[in-house]
Structures are given as structure tokens and as C-alpha cells.
Design an enzyme around this catalytic site. Structure first.
Site, PDB file in Angstrom:
ATOM      1  N   HIS A   1       0.820  -1.221   0.000  1.00  0.00           N
ATOM      2  CA  HIS A   1       0.000   0.000   0.000  1.00  0.00           C
ATOM      3  C   HIS A   1       0.853   1.270   0.000  1.00  0.00           C
ATOM      4  CE1 HIS A   1      -3.713  -2.160   0.383  1.00  0.00           C
ATOM      5  NE2 HIS A   1      -3.353  -2.717   1.523  1.00  0.00           N
TER       6      HIS A   1
ATOM      7  N   ASP B   1      -4.742 -12.977   2.999  1.00  0.00           N
ATOM      8  CA  ASP B   1      -5.973 -12.605   3.679  1.00  0.00           C
ATOM      9  C   ASP B   1      -7.223 -12.879   2.849  1.00  0.00           C
ATOM     10  OD1 ASP B   1      -4.849 -10.673   2.068  1.00  0.00           O
ATOM     11  OD2 ASP B   1      -4.794  -9.130   3.606  1.00  0.00           O
TER      12      ASP B   1
ATOM     13  N   HIS C   1      -6.634  -7.249  -0.370  1.00  0.00           N
ATOM     14  CA  HIS C   1      -6.747  -5.801  -0.555  1.00  0.00           C
ATOM     15  C   HIS C   1      -6.027  -5.388  -1.839  1.00  0.00           C
ATOM     16  CE1 HIS C   1      -6.924  -6.569   3.835  1.00  0.00           C
ATOM     17  NE2 HIS C   1      -7.910  -5.680   3.788  1.00  0.00           N
TER      18      HIS C   1
ATOM     19  N   ASP D   1      -3.090 -10.510  -2.704  1.00  0.00           N
ATOM     20  CA  ASP D   1      -3.630 -10.040  -1.424  1.00  0.00           C
ATOM     21  C   ASP D   1      -5.113  -9.718  -1.582  1.00  0.00           C
ATOM     22  OD1 ASP D   1      -2.253  -8.739   1.312  1.00  0.00           O
ATOM     23  OD2 ASP D   1      -4.166  -7.827   0.762  1.00  0.00           O
TER      24      ASP D   1
END
Length: 542
Positions: A203, A331, A244, A242
Site C-alpha cells: 500500500h 488474507d 486488498h 492479497d
């Protein structure tokens, strides 16, 4: 040989402290006037080179006092000198049989003691892997971490106010571990590698004002630029698995046609960071080189593997990357507390076997006991070419998650749309470039959820006919106490001479602008990085 918890902790901590002291001596700040920047910083660069030589000689002398095994490991993981006559040639890996691994749990770094991103994320995995005897297998080679240099970080980020403020020792070891494995891969010592490290990084964007999405600096991006500079690798594919969206990695390579970024993640309308939609295709000269796959919540193994087979693998085959890197977030697992997907350890292992990345770097994954030990074990076995069929969570039962018919239709539409975008990428670029003159500008708002910073950016890209052009970023960050405004100039590694000269002149010109607290130059072509403090009139050269 198995090493106890305490020994690993002390060894890593001691090594980190030792390297930090040397690094501080290598950097030098000069108080200068803007019109004398070039002259003085060249002297600084020369003094840094001398300091590096002294540091290397000292390191060699110290290593003689260590055991033979420790000496071999230190030399094995020591950063090699930059080649004088261009990048080094990667070794042939066709005969390599081992999978390289590094564990770095970052014992002394956490956002808070109870935060999901904490050291237990890897401690349970390490215990599981050692208990199963994976580290004793001849197919596995374990490597020791090292610190990433300030220059490695400066190739990617404008750290505000400086690198030390944003990249702690654990951050630098996490990034440095990736570089250790990159060297092992390029030397042909291993066929592939997996960096099981934290803190994560996908990120973190070009400008780093603080922590967002648990990330300060971007490990994968640092790895890419290191491979480019040291080994001349040009075409690289990054597949982010991921849950996200990897918005930081996307932003860093958004204007780079040589980096294919593919991210499949839970739909941004339902999860942080609220991005990663199909219309995010890349900058004007890199349209179609960003492929986002927003998955419906609840997507199980079947859906993710369908997207891999129908979309990701065909695009990779046509792109023909020199290396495939995996941002290995875990995740998507059905027990993860921060998301809503239904992926299993078996699904992750099959994905890895099909994708066959040259290197994987751990990102997210916060089901510390119920997922990570099983998922990581499955990925390691798959990368090593070993049987992973027995790796299953205690509560997992085949068929417990079924792909909804409605969601299957959504996935088919995503695949069809993105295959069409990929097919038409060159026409999209041609049409978009024709719309703009000498410069392309876009404005962005970026929120740092951990540090509660609201950032406003204006990015300007030079639409050069001979290269992909240099980039400038005007960034204004609003904090609860004070605001910070910076200006950064970035020259890509394959920039033409005209863009490089123009960008450097832009940097020099901005040194006289009082509205900026810091001005940065990121010249990847020259591998030169500068940070100027307009208040103190001091410039740091990395």
C-alpha cells in the site's frame, strides 16, 4: 541447524544496529545555497564512495573472527559491489533445484501490541515449518536477512521528511531480505524464492508521508528497481494475490509499460482501500499494463483459480516477462478477520503451483493461527515442487464453499472485459497519447488510514516521444498538527538524455520555491538521489 527464538532475535537485532551505524557514516549533509548544489553534492558523492570502501574493508576484517559457517553466510548475503561496466548478467537457473527462504518476523515492530499486523503473524508459521521439518529438506535453502540501503529505498520513494523517518530498522530488513533472495535467484543458487517477512509494503506509494494500510515502504517495488539497476532486468510482471488492492504498487508502476501489474482482490466497494476497479488500466503510455480483478465477497478457491486460468495466465504468456513476482497476501483465507473471502490453504498452494512465480513476497494475512501456518506451508511445498495434498486446516472440509452462480457470471464478465482491454492495449495507448500535449496531469487524494493524514497530489508526466518521460509530484499533506508540502522529480531508468537533463533542471529550479519544505530528485538513470531541505538549506545525497 535449528536456531532458538532468542538467538534469532538477538542476531537480527545486533546485525541491524551494527549496519545502521555504518549507514549513518556513509551519508553526508551539506549546508548549501541552491545555485551551488551541483558542485558541492558531487564532492559529497565522492566522499561517500570512500566511506563505502572503508566500511567494506572493516566488514571483511570483522568476519575473520567469526566461525566458518557464519563467515560463509555473511559473505553469501553481503550486497555485491555495483558493476563498473553496466548491470550484471543473471546466471542460468535451469539447473537450480532449491527454493530460497527468509524468515523475518520483525520482533520489535508493531503498530500496537494488539494490532493485526504483529510478529505472531510469522511466529506460528515458523513453528509449524520447523516442526514439520521443512527446513531440513534438501529442496530448501535458508538465507539470512540484511538491511536495505538508503539508496535502495530512494530509488522508489520520496520519504518525508527523510528515509529514516519512514523506514525503521525492521522495514529496512524486510526490504533487504527481498534483495538477498533476489541476489540468490540471479546467481542461480535457487530456482525460486519466498520472502516471509514483515512489515508488508504493497500500500506504500511513491510519496511516503507515513503509514497507510500497515505499509511505510514498498518491498516489492524496491525489489523491482534493484533487479533493474543491478541485473538489467526490464520486463517484470507483478501478480498481487492479497485480498486488498495493491494500490501502492499500482501507483508506483502506473506509467511504466515494462511492468505488468495484475491484482485480484475483494471488490473495492466492500473493502479497503476502495480502489482496484477495471477502469484503472495505467497511465497514457502504459494503458492495459494494469489489470485489476475486483472479486465478489465470498469468492472461494473455484472462482479465484478460474480467474487465474482464464485471464492471468494467458496475459502472462503473451507479455513474456523476464520475471514473475507474487505479492503473496494471504488474507483471502476464509478465516481472515479483515476480509470476506473463502480461499483455503489448498487453493493457495494450487494457485502458486500454476502461477509458478520466480519470487514471492509476503504481504497481508491476519488469521494468525487458523490460516497462516497452513497457507505458508502449502506455498513453500508448492514452490519446492513437493506434495502439498496433506496440508489442510483442521476445520476444512472439501465442498464447504461453493461458487454462487451469480458470482460466476460476474467473474466471466470481468475476464471478458479485461481480456479485451489487454488485446486492445496498444490502440488504447495510441488514442490516449494523441489527446495530450507535452504534459499529462492528474490530481489524486490519498488517505493514510493509520496515521490519519490526508494528502493531495498533482502528478505531471512529460509526454516525451523518445521515452516514457520524467514525472513530477507536487504533494501537500494535511496532518492534525501541521501541514507539509514537498516536490519530487523522478527520472525513469530508461529515460532519454533530454528528459534526464530537463528533469534535473526542474529539480534545481524548485530549490528556490519557498512553498516547499522539501524537494527531491530521483534520478534512476544515474542512480543518484537527492533530498533538499529548503528551511535549513541542507541537501542529502544517497
Amino acid at each position: 541447524m535449528k536456531i532458538g527464538f532468542g538467538k534469532i532475535k538477538n542476531a537480527l537485532k545486533g546485525g541491524a544496529e551494527k549496519n545502521t551505524g555504518a549507514e549513518k557514516k556513509e551519508r553526508k549533509e551539506e549546508k548549501i545555497e541552491p545555485d551551488r548544489v551541483e558542485e558541492i553534492t558531487m564532492k559529497t558523492k565522492t566522499s561517500e564512495q570512500k566511506s563505502e570502501d572503508v566500511s567494506k574493508n572493516k566488514s571483511k576484517n570483522e568476519s575473520k573472527n567469526e566461525s566458518k559457517n557464519e563467515s560463509k553466510n555473511e559473505l553469501k548475503n553481503k550486497p555485491e559491489e555495483e558493476p563498473e561496466n553496466g548491470p550484471m548478467t543473471p546466471a542460468d537457473r535451469t539447473g537450480a533445484k532449491k527454493t530460497g527462504l527468509i524468515f523475518f518476523p520483525a520482533f520489535d515492530w508493531a503498530i500496537s501490541p494488539t494490532h493485526p499486523e504483529r510478529e505472531e503473524r510469522l511466529l506460528y508459521t515458523r513453528d509449524q515449518i520447523f516442526e514439520e521439518g521443512l527446513m531440513d529438506l534438501p529442496q530448501i535453502a535458508e538465507y539470512k536477512p540484511r538491511l536495505a540501503d538508503f539508496r535502495d529505498i530512494a530509488r522508489v520513494h520520496f520519504c518525508v521528511p527523510d528515509i529514516e523517518a519512514q523506514a525503521t530498522i525492521p522495514h529496512r530488513i524486510s526490504a533487504g531480505s527481498c534483495l538477498v533472495l533476489a541476489d540468490a535467484l540471479m546467481r542461480g543458487e535457487v530456482k525460486n524464492a519466498f520472502a516471509l517477512v514483515r512489515p508488508p509494503g504493497h500500500h506504500a506509494m511513491t510519496v511516503a508521508h507515513g503509514n497507510r494500510g500497515f505499509c511505510n515502504i514498498n518491498n516489492e517495488a524496491i525489489l523491482v528497481e534493484y533487479l533493474r539497476k543491478k541485473y538489467g532486468i526490464r520486463r517484470i510482471a507483478i501478480v498481487d494475490t492479497d485480498v486488498h488492492h495493491g494500490d501502492g504498487t499500482q501507483e508506483i508502476f502506473y506509467n511504466d509499460p515494462d511492468v505488468l501489474f495484475i491484482s485480484f482482490h475483494q471488490d473495492g466497494r466492500t473493502l479497503y482501500p476502495g480502489s482496484g476497479f477495471m477502469n484503472e488500466l495505467g497511465g497514457p503510455k502504459a494503458l492495459g499494463r494494469t489489470i485489476n480483478i475486483p472479486l465478489p465477497p465470498g469468492t472461494p478457491d473455484e472462482g479465484i483459480l478460474y480467474v487465474l486460468d482464464a485471464l492471468v495466465l494467458p496475459i502472462l504468456k503473451e507479455f513474456k516477462p523476464e520475471l514473475v513476482l507474487n505479492s503473496a497476501g494471504q488474507d483471502n483465507h476464509y478465516t481472515d478477520p479483515l476480509a470476506n473471502m473463502r480461499f483455503s490453504a489448498q487453493g493457495y498452494a494450487k494457485l502458486n503451483e500454476k502461477l509458478a512465480p520466480d519470487m514471492a513476497v509476503l504481504e497481508g494475512g491476519y488469521a494468525i493461527q487458523s490460516a497462516l501456518p497452513y497457507v505458508n506451508t502449502g506455498i513453500i511445498l508448492a514452490m519446492a515442487g513437493l506434495d502439498y495434498s496433506c496440508v489442510k486446516e483442521p476445520d476444512f472440509r472439501p465442498g464447504m464453499f461453493v461458487q454462487a452462480a451469480r458470482d460466476r457470471q460476474v467473474l466471466e464478465e470481468i475476464v471478458a472485459t479485461q481480456l479485451e482491454n489487454w488485446k486492445n492495449r496498444d490502440r488504447l495507448v495510441e488514442a490516449e497519447v494523441a489527446k495530450h500535449g507535452d504534459f499529462y496531469r492528474r490530481k489524486k487524494q490519498i488517505f493514510y488510514d493509520t496515521d490519519m493524514i490526508q494528502e493531495f497530489q498533482e502528478e505531471t508526466i512529460r509526454m516525451c516521444p523518445n521515452c516514457r518521460g520524467y514525472v513530477t509530484i507536487d504533494s501537500h499533506a494535511h496532518r492534525s498538527i501541521n501541514d507539509t508540502r514537498i516536490f519530487g522529480v523522478s527520472v525513469p531508468i530508461y529515460a532519454c538524455a533530454s528528459c534526464q537533463a530537463e528533469a534535473r533542471e526542474e529539480y534545481r529550479k524548485r530549490l528556490n520555491y519557498p512553498e516547499y519544505e522539501y524537494v527531491y530528485l530521483q534520478d534512476k538513470k544515474a542512480d543518484e538521489y537527492r533530498a533538499y531541505n529548503t528551511r535549513t538549506k541542507k541537501e542529502t545525497v544517497y
